[in-house]
Design an enzyme around this catalytic site. Structure first.
Site, PDB file in Angstrom:
ATOM      1  N   ARG A 183      44.899  42.159  41.260  1.00  0.00           N
ATOM      2  CA  ARG A 183      43.932  42.598  40.196  1.00  0.00           C
ATOM      3  C   ARG A 183      42.526  41.830  40.536  1.00  0.00           C
ATOM      4  O   ARG A 183      41.504  42.152  40.185  1.00  0.00           O
ATOM      5  CB  ARG A 183      44.377  41.936  38.774  1.00  0.00           C
ATOM      6  CG  ARG A 183      45.250  42.913  38.133  1.00  0.00           C
ATOM      7  CD  ARG A 183      45.932  42.577  36.983  1.00  0.00           C
ATOM      8  NE  ARG A 183      45.126  42.369  35.673  1.00  0.00           N
ATOM      9  CZ  ARG A 183      45.500  42.098  34.601  1.00  0.00           C
ATOM     10  NH1 ARG A 183      46.477  41.273  34.529  1.00  0.00           N
ATOM     11  NH2 ARG A 183      44.359  42.074  33.497  1.00  0.00           N
ATOM     12  N   CYS A 241      41.461  34.933  32.544  1.00  0.00           N
ATOM     13  CA  CYS A 241      42.581  35.857  32.852  1.00  0.00           C
ATOM     14  C   CYS A 241      42.101  37.039  32.395  1.00  0.00           C
ATOM     15  O   CYS A 241      41.350  37.704  32.595  1.00  0.00           O
ATOM     16  CB  CYS A 241      44.032  35.333  32.233  1.00  0.00           C
ATOM     17  SG  CYS A 241      44.015  35.013  30.650  1.00  0.00           S
TER      18      CYS A 241
END
Length: 282
Positions: A183, A241
């Site tokens: 990611r 995050c």
């Protein structure tokens, strides 16, 4: 004399030994992983640590009117809701989740942000508790008196997008991303369709599971080594995050290591990757 935690994590043996302490509040902080499409837990069948209360991160302890998931409440709202679940000034709080270490550090960080320090995370969470055959029960609602919990807000523990925009250019701050490397590098898709791939400029990747081993935190020495390796100059940390959940795992890992100069970016990548004109690296 009320029980005090001396470290930010406690073992299942410690919790079992102190299970009957009158000031103890055990919070089940479980949320489904964003990458899992369905939550298999049925509350009628779900087991919990004996005496635990369900701490609803998503629907009660986040701002549900905010545009992004898991947005922190205002200090006043948090104070009221913590009192409603029976938290007192002299409570000792132990947070856990069903995945070992996943969402419980978020709740630990929330209480730290609100100036409450007599709080710890159960290392290994429910899996470790259950593995030891310690007492469990079916999840159930409990009646409790309203607590007298008071917030003492610690604003240095939280960052917002404006802070992060400034931090990108500040060589004394290190932004650390707890998402997977895929990611971070935009080689795997974001779980949310409307969020772009990539990462915040000048940030570094430290997937949260790299500070864990078999569902518990790595040793203090191993954690110190991990943080030293990515931050040899001892810069201040901003942890990010997807939505502020696993950034809190890194925050707790830093705290275990004795690091104090850190904060969590509350909006994290879901905010950053949704807003036009914010700089992105791939």
């Amino acid at each position: 004399m009320s029980l005090k935690v001396t470290k930010p994590i406690v073992s299942v043996n410690w919790l079992q030994k102190n299970l009957e302490n009158k000031n103890l509040i055990i919070l089940d902080c479980t949320i489904p992983k964003v990458t899992e499409k369905s939550n298999t837990h049925n509350s009628d069948e779900k087991l919990q640590v004996k005496g635990a209360l369900f701490f609803d991160i998503k629907n009660i302890f986040s701002d549900t009117t905010a545009p992004f998931p898991n947005t922190i409440l205002t200090p006043k709202e948090f104070e009221v809701k913590a009192q409603e679940i029976g938290v007192y000034k002299d409570s000792i709080i132990v947070c856990y989740d069903d995945l070992g270490i996943y969402s419980s550090p978020r709740v630990w960080w929330m209480f730290q942000l609100m100036g409450f320090t007599n709080v710890a995370v159960l290392d290994g969470g429910f899996p470790k508790w259950n593995e030891n055959k310690f007492p469990v029960e079916n999840q159930k609602k409990k009646d409790h008196l309203k607590g007298d919990f008071e917030v003492n807000y610690q604003p240095e523990k939280i960052k917002f997008k404006e802070d992060v925009l400034t931090a990108i250019k500040n060589k004394t701050i290190l932004i650390v991303d707890a998402r997977s490397k895929g990611r971070f590098n935009s080689t795997e898709p974001e779980p949310r369709n409307d969020v772009k791939g990539g990462h915040i400029p000048n940030s570094v990747s430290l997937p949260f599971n790299e500070v864990l081993e078999n569902g518990t935190f790595k040793t203090e020495a191993a954690l110190k080594e991990i943080f030293k390796e990515i931050n040899p100059k001892n810069k201040s940390f901003i942890f990010s995050c997807g939505t502020g959940i696993t950034a809190s795992v890194l925050a707790l890992g830093a705290e275990i290591s004795g690091i104090k100069n850190y904060a969590v970016y509350d909006g994290s990548w879901t905010e950053w990757g949704s807003i036009e004109n914010l700089p992105i690296e791939i």
